[in-house]
Design a protein around this motif. Structure first.
Motif, PDB file in Angstrom:
ATOM      1  N   GLY A 257     -22.048  49.639 -51.843  1.00  0.00           N
ATOM      2  CA  GLY A 257     -21.517  50.892 -51.330  1.00  0.00           C
ATOM      3  C   GLY A 257     -21.890  51.095 -49.871  1.00  0.00           C
ATOM      4  N   THR A 258     -23.122  50.731 -49.517  1.00  0.00           N
ATOM      5  CA  THR A 258     -23.572  50.820 -48.131  1.00  0.00           C
ATOM      6  C   THR A 258     -22.743  49.900 -47.246  1.00  0.00           C
ATOM      7  OG1 THR A 258     -25.827  51.346 -48.819  1.00  0.00           O
ATOM      8  CG2 THR A 258     -25.550  50.488 -46.585  1.00  0.00           C
ATOM      9  N   GLN A 259     -22.461  48.686 -47.741  1.00  0.00           N
ATOM     10  CA  GLN A 259     -21.675  47.748 -46.955  1.00  0.00           C
ATOM     11  C   GLN A 259     -20.248  48.240 -46.753  1.00  0.00           C
ATOM     12  OE1 GLN A 259     -19.976  43.251 -47.383  1.00  0.00           O
ATOM     13  NE2 GLN A 259     -19.588  44.901 -48.792  1.00  0.00           N
ATOM     14  N   SER A 260     -19.649  48.822 -47.802  1.00  0.00           N
ATOM     15  CA  SER A 260     -18.292  49.362 -47.661  1.00  0.00           C
ATOM     16  C   SER A 260     -18.258  50.462 -46.612  1.00  0.00           C
ATOM     17  CB  SER A 260     -17.802  49.917 -49.014  1.00  0.00           C
ATOM     18  OG  SER A 260     -17.706  48.900 -49.973  1.00  0.00           O
ATOM     19  N   THR A 261     -19.293  51.313 -46.602  1.00  0.00           N
ATOM     20  CA  THR A 261     -19.358  52.388 -45.625  1.00  0.00           C
ATOM     21  C   THR A 261     -19.490  51.830 -44.214  1.00  0.00           C
ATOM     22  OG1 THR A 261     -20.372  53.860 -47.252  1.00  0.00           O
ATOM     23  CG2 THR A 261     -20.621  54.458 -44.941  1.00  0.00           C
TER      24      THR A 261
END
Length: 544
Positions: free
Chosen positions: A413-417
């Protein structure tokens, strides 16, 4: 338990939901010149039409992922699709630039509900090898729809109206809603995490004020306020421009966001970003690389459709067809990437992909002129697309390679953000580069041609404010001035392409701090573990 047939039909419905938001994020690119002509929006509003969606989408991605875990993933999906449909109707009937931008903001809210909910629903519905197949289908859908978007947008805009580029979302949304209720099982986390509302607010403030400053700087003044500056009907009261104030607010909010997140983490509470995982070198450096690469990858797509239509004279459908070369390169690379798997490290593949993107953009920059043949642009886009295909998928695996399995949801999720923020910044920065260089170049060319300042200022303002759409109209009044405007727009587009290549070069340098994965590293991941899924959430239906 659901039957296998129902699960796979549900996968199709979920992939269709992803298609809805991916197509919409790309379909607008080729419709922008038609929107400018009909609504008379300015170049700054052109940036906001694309930026507002991406910015809101990025800011709310993690929040709605957590809310979906708590209140139900299918419920969040349904609400997101309904909001997206209503916002699409609003956009289709917009009668001004501000109305269209507000509709795009609401679309971003709906999209941020849809994407993480599709991922977490797949994560909760499929196990084992089936889960890998499901996520492969999900990922392929994103790649395919990114290709279909410009072509579909071009056809709808040329054959009907740009408004149908948004209106098409309504029948698609109805089909998705029916499919969700019939074939997708409702799931939610039985032990949901608390929601970091303060962190969410600070992240929105940080990104919003940063992007506002980057886009509006050329209008309001980068340091001193422009003469007669007004914000709406309110006259700006001080000599200092609002732009440095906006950057200062973003900086303070960003520092508070980090401080608040670390404070919650020490207290054992949930955080918006996985701060503890930033201690892992591959995760930290990979996210930096992903953000920078996204700036270069997505920013250039703002300028090319405008140049192709306003300078070379192609219609929206022809522009979408030319942009299809990018998708062709991406599909070609997916097959090459699969054959290289196991023989070439993922990091090497990422570097090769970014290098190909840089070469593609340089090729595009070198051939840009007022009489460029379409095939030379398509060739550069093909090479660029090969790079995108090689780099994007492999970079995800590199970022997550050393993350413990139990933390893969938050990590992805952090990477997608990070990717979405990079996309937003890319549109803001490269859009500003395009229009600022267009104004200065055109002014210089008209000055050299002997035009007086009053006439020069009017022409420059007309061309820049219309994002180039005023150029065809100049042909009847003054072919010489129109020729200068076309040349200036070509020069500005070339400069934007080279700037994007520069961002990618920085991203390539950032990958030098990445290393190939080591099987059995002390991270809790075994060589035969399932790959981390980009869910942003954890599954509540996995067997213990």
């Amino acid at each position: 338990m659901t039957s296998p047939r129902t699960r796979w039909i549900g996968l199709f419905v979920i992939s269709l939901a992803v298609s809805l938001i991916i197509v919409d994020s790309t379909i607008v690119n080729v419709a922008v010149p038609s929107i400018v002509d009909e609504l008379g929006i300015t170049s700054t509003e052109v940036q906001w039409v694309q930026e507002s969606y991406t910015l809101v989408f990025a800011a709310l991605l993690l929040v709605f992922g957590t809310l979906g875990d708590r209140f139900g993933r299918r419920r969040m999906l349904v609400i997101g699709v309904i909001i997206f449909m209503l916002a699409s109707v609003w956009a289709a009937f917009a009668d001004s630039g501000s109305a269209l931008i507000m509709a795009r903001v609401v679309q971003g809210v709906g999209g941020a509900m849809i994407l993480p909910s599709t991922l977490s629903t797949l994560n909760a519905t499929f196990q084992g090898r089936e889960r890998g197949i499901a996520f492969a289908v999900w990922g392929s859908t994103i790649g395919g729809m990114a290709a279909v978007g410009p072509l579909l947008g071009g056809w709808l805009t040329t054959a009907y109206s740009w408004r149908w580029a948004f209106g098409i979302n309504v029948p698609l949304g109805i089909i998705i809603l029916v499919g969700l209720m019939l074939f997708v099982v409702a799931t939610k986390d039985e032990h949901p995490q608390s929601i970091d509302w303060t962190g969410a607010l600070l992240s929105v403030v940080t990104s919003a004020f940063l992007v506002f400053g980057l886009i509006e700087g050329r209008t309001y003044g980068w340091w001193l306020a422009a003469d007669g500056l007004k914000l709406g009907d309110w006259e700006w009261p001080i000599a200092l421009s609002p732009i440095p104030i906006s950057f200062a607010i973003s900086l303070v909010a960003g520092a508070l966001f980090v401080w608040w997140g670390l404070r919650r983490e020490r207290a054992g509470k949930s955080t918006m970003l996985a701060f503890s995982l930033l201690r892992i070198g591959s995760f930290r450096n990979g996210n930096v690389a992903a953000l920078i690469v996204s700036m270069g990858e997505f920013g250039i797509i703002l300028s090319l459709p405008l140049w192709l239509q306003n300078v070379l004279g192609y219609d929206a459908l022809q522009t979408g067809t030319i942009l299809l070369a990018l998708a062709g390169g991406s599909f070609l690379a997916s097959g090459v990437g699969g054959s290289l798997s196991g023989r070439v490290s993922a990091v090497a593949t990422v570097r090769a992909g970014i290098a190909a993107e840089i070469i593609g953009l340089i090729l595009i920059g070198l051939v840009i002129a007022v009489d460029t043949p379409w095939w030379s642009v398509a060739l550069g886009l093909l090479v660029y697309g090969v790079g995108v295909g090689l780099a994007t998928a492999q970079l995800t695996g590199v970022v997550l390679q050393d993350v413990p399995v139990q933390a893969s949801g938050q990590a992805s999720g952090t990477q997608s953000t990070a990717r979405q923020i990079g996309s937003a910044l890319g549109i803001a920065v490269l859009g500003t580069v395009l229009f600022t260089s267009l104004g200065s170049t055109l002014d210089s060319r008209l000055d050299a041609a002997g035009l007086p300042p009053e006439a020069r200022d009017g022409i420059v303002s007309a061309v820049v404010d219309s994002a180039g759409s005023a150029i065809p109209g100049l042909e009847a009044e003054s072919p010489e001035v129109a020729a200068e405007a076309r040349q200036a727009f070509s020069d500005a587009t070339r400069f934007a392409a080279f700037t994007a290549a520069g961002f990618l070069a920085i991203g390539l340098l950032a990958t030098l701090r990445l290393t190939a994965p080591v099987p059995g590293a002390a991270t809790g991941r075994r060589p035969d573990d399932e790959p981390a899924v980009a869910s942003g959430e954890s599954s509540d239906s996995d067997p213990a």
